[in-house]
Scaffold this motif. Structure first.
Motif, short mmCIF file in Angstrom:
data_model
loop_
_atom_site.label_atom_id
_atom_site.label_comp_id
_atom_site.label_asym_id
_atom_site.label_seq_id
_atom_site.Cartn_x
_atom_site.Cartn_y
_atom_site.Cartn_z
N ILE A 1 0.86 -1.18 0.00
CA ILE A 1 0.00 0.00 0.00
C ILE A 1 0.89 1.23 0.00
O ILE A 1 1.82 1.34 0.81
N LEU A 2 0.61 2.19 -0.88
CA LEU A 2 1.43 3.41 -1.01
C LEU A 2 0.54 4.63 -0.77
O LEU A 2 -0.49 4.80 -1.44
N LEU A 3 0.95 5.49 0.18
CA LEU A 3 0.12 6.61 0.62
C LEU A 3 0.86 7.94 0.47
O LEU A 3 1.99 8.09 0.94
N HIS A 4 0.18 8.90 -0.13
CA HIS A 4 0.76 10.21 -0.44
C HIS A 4 0.70 11.16 0.75
O HIS A 4 0.13 10.85 1.81
N GLY A 5 1.25 12.37 0.56
CA GLY A 5 1.21 13.42 1.58
C GLY A 5 0.03 14.35 1.42
O GLY A 5 -0.76 14.23 0.48
N GLY A 6 -0.11 15.31 2.33
CA GLY A 6 -1.21 16.26 2.32
C GLY A 6 -1.26 17.09 1.06
O GLY A 6 -0.24 17.55 0.56
N LEU A 7 -2.45 17.28 0.53
CA LEU A 7 -2.74 18.00 -0.71
C LEU A 7 -2.20 17.31 -1.95
O LEU A 7 -2.28 17.86 -3.04
N GLY A 8 -1.64 16.13 -1.79
CA GLY A 8 -1.15 15.39 -2.94
C GLY A 8 -2.15 14.34 -3.38
O GLY A 8 -3.32 14.35 -3.03
N SER A 9 -1.67 13.39 -4.15
CA SER A 9 -2.46 12.25 -4.59
C SER A 9 -1.48 11.13 -4.90
O SER A 9 -0.26 11.30 -4.80
N SER A 10 -2.00 9.98 -5.29
CA SER A 10 -1.14 8.83 -5.54
C SER A 10 -0.14 9.09 -6.66
O SER A 10 0.90 8.44 -6.73
N ILE B 1 -0.46 -0.83 -4.44
CA ILE B 1 -1.82 -0.31 -4.36
C ILE B 1 -1.70 1.14 -3.92
O ILE B 1 -1.47 1.42 -2.73
N ALA B 2 -1.79 2.06 -4.87
CA ALA B 2 -1.61 3.48 -4.60
C ALA B 2 -2.98 4.10 -4.33
O ALA B 2 -3.88 4.04 -5.17
N VAL B 3 -3.14 4.71 -3.16
CA VAL B 3 -4.45 5.16 -2.67
C VAL B 3 -4.50 6.68 -2.62
O VAL B 3 -3.53 7.34 -2.26
N ASP B 4 -5.66 7.24 -2.97
CA ASP B 4 -5.94 8.65 -2.72
C ASP B 4 -6.74 8.75 -1.42
O ASP B 4 -7.86 8.23 -1.32
N LEU B 5 -6.16 9.39 -0.42
CA LEU B 5 -6.79 9.48 0.89
C LEU B 5 -8.01 10.40 0.88
O LEU B 5 -8.24 11.13 -0.08
N GLN B 6 -8.78 10.36 1.94
CA GLN B 6 -10.00 11.15 2.06
C GLN B 6 -9.80 12.60 1.62
O GLN B 6 -8.91 13.30 2.11
N GLY B 7 -10.64 13.06 0.70
CA GLY B 7 -10.62 14.45 0.27
C GLY B 7 -9.48 14.81 -0.66
O GLY B 7 -9.33 15.97 -1.05
N HIS B 8 -8.65 13.85 -1.04
CA HIS B 8 -7.48 14.08 -1.88
C HIS B 8 -7.63 13.35 -3.21
O HIS B 8 -8.26 12.30 -3.29
N GLY B 9 -7.01 13.92 -4.24
CA GLY B 9 -7.00 13.26 -5.53
C GLY B 9 -8.40 12.94 -6.02
O GLY B 9 -9.28 13.79 -6.07
N ARG B 10 -8.62 11.67 -6.35
CA ARG B 10 -9.90 11.24 -6.89
C ARG B 10 -10.86 10.72 -5.82
O ARG B 10 -11.93 10.20 -6.15
N THR B 11 -10.48 10.83 -4.55
CA THR B 11 -11.38 10.43 -3.47
C THR B 11 -12.08 11.67 -2.93
O THR B 11 -11.44 12.55 -2.34
N ALA B 12 -13.38 11.75 -3.13
CA ALA B 12 -14.15 12.91 -2.66
C ALA B 12 -14.22 12.92 -1.12
O ALA B 12 -14.17 11.87 -0.48
N ASP B 13 -14.35 14.11 -0.57
CA ASP B 13 -14.46 14.26 0.87
C ASP B 13 -15.84 13.81 1.36
O ASP B 13 -16.80 13.72 0.58
N ILE B 14 -15.92 13.50 2.65
CA ILE B 14 -17.21 13.21 3.28
C ILE B 14 -17.30 14.03 4.56
O ILE B 14 -16.34 14.70 4.96
N ASP B 15 -18.43 13.97 5.21
CA ASP B 15 -18.69 14.80 6.39
C ASP B 15 -18.06 14.18 7.64
O ASP B 15 -18.73 13.59 8.48
N ARG B 16 -16.76 14.30 7.74
CA ARG B 16 -16.02 13.90 8.93
C ARG B 16 -14.69 14.63 8.91
O ARG B 16 -14.24 15.08 7.85
N PRO B 17 -14.02 14.77 10.05
CA PRO B 17 -12.73 15.46 10.08
C PRO B 17 -11.66 14.68 9.30
O PRO B 17 -11.83 13.49 9.03
N LEU B 18 -10.58 15.37 8.97
CA LEU B 18 -9.40 14.69 8.44
C LEU B 18 -8.55 14.27 9.64
O LEU B 18 -8.12 15.12 10.42
N SER B 19 -8.33 12.99 9.79
CA SER B 19 -7.47 12.52 10.88
C SER B 19 -6.74 11.28 10.42
O SER B 19 -7.28 10.47 9.65
#
Length: 291
Positions: A52-61, A78-96
């Motif tokens: 699993i490969l995870l990017h930094g803040g404001l970045g994407s895979s 497996i390169a992932v776009d984290l919550q609210g980043h890249g092609r993963t849309a945000d949802i109603d919860r904090p970023l943590s």
């Protein structure tokens, strides 16, 4: 506050490493997994043992560029776009990092991967560590690049500046490649201001994961630049919590801990993710038999 300063605070990728946007929104080469209320975007590259490969803040895979391709020559990445980043849309919860770690564990189970290695940079490094803390049954090894485990470890000027990050920075950020890359691929380009607000709020929260990190049982490679957002001593501190630096390794290496430490010279937080040495350092660690 200048856009350059904001980019520094946000722990994001170096501007020159982000491609300029193309005309029209490109099609997504990856897939989506429904986990924890998210449509979590991921891409599969290469074959072999999963990583699993995870990017930094404001970045994407996509920020890893050639390093992703180099890793994929040896692993199924497996390169992932984290919550609210890249092609993963945000949802109603904090970023943590804790909630995003839950997402990664859910993805691992969704893909039926069993135990996997997890590698992350900056924000992604924190998520990788939290995945091992919160979901040890799905993690084999961790590579944490340029990640802090307590807020007070940041250099004082970074701590001072973090409080200035908010949605009001949106207009300035529109001139940066980070914004241009985001709107090129994000499902909802209008959410960039919301992402800034959430990251700004997250950076104001105090945290110290020292006790939890000390409980991690799997091998961890702690990696940092010698001129990172925190002093090299913090990386040494994390290594120590994982059992490193307690005794001589021995002529045959029998005294080495199962975790490892790498301080890469001549680098900063803003170019370490693109340096090929992260691959040449990571692969031997991942390939080594568990100690």
């Amino acid at each position: 506050m200048s856009a350059k300063l904001i980019a520094t605070l946000l722990l994001v990728v170096a501007a020159g490493a982000v491609a300029a946007p193309k005309a029209g929104k490109p099609s997504a080469p990856g897939k989506y997994a429904k986990v924890n209320g998210l449509e979590l975007y991921y891409e599969l590259h290469g074959s072999g043992r999963p990583l699993i490969l995870l990017h930094g803040g404001l970045g994407s895979s996509g920020i890893f560029g050639e390093n992703l391709r180099a890793l994929a020559k040896h692993r199924q990445v497996i390169a992932v776009d984290l919550q609210g980043h890249g092609r993963t849309a945000d949802i109603d919860r904090p970023l943590s990092v804790e909630l995003m770690a839950d997402d990664i564990a859910a993805l691992i189970k969704h893909l039926k991967l069993g135990r996997v290695d997890v590698m992350g940079y900056s924000l992604g490094g924190g998520v990788a560590l939290q995945t091992a803390i919160r979901h040890p049954a799905v993690v084999n090894k961790v590579v944490a690049i340029s990640a802090v485990i307590r807020r007070s470890a940041y250099h004082s000027e970074i701590l001072e500046q973090q409080g200035q990050v908010n949605e009001g920075a949106l207009e300035m950020m529109k001139q940066t490649p980070m914004y241009q890359s985001y709107v090129e691929i994000a499902p909802r380009p209008q959410d960039f201001g919301r992402l800034l607000a959430k990251i700004g709020e997250a950076m104001k929260q105090d945290f110290d994961f020292s006790k939890q990190v000390a409980q991690i049982q799997v091998p961890v490679l702690v990696m940092a630049a010698d001129s990172d957002l925190f002093p090299p001593s913090h990386a040494v501190e994390v290594f120590g919590l994982l059992g490193g630096g307690k005794r001589d390794g021995g002529w045959d290496g029998s005294g080495r801990p199962k975790s490892a430490l790498a301080i890469l010279p001549g680098l900063t937080h803003y170019n370490i993710f693109a340096d090929p040495r992260i691959v040449s350092t990571t692969l031997p660690f991942l390939d080594e038999a568990a100690r």
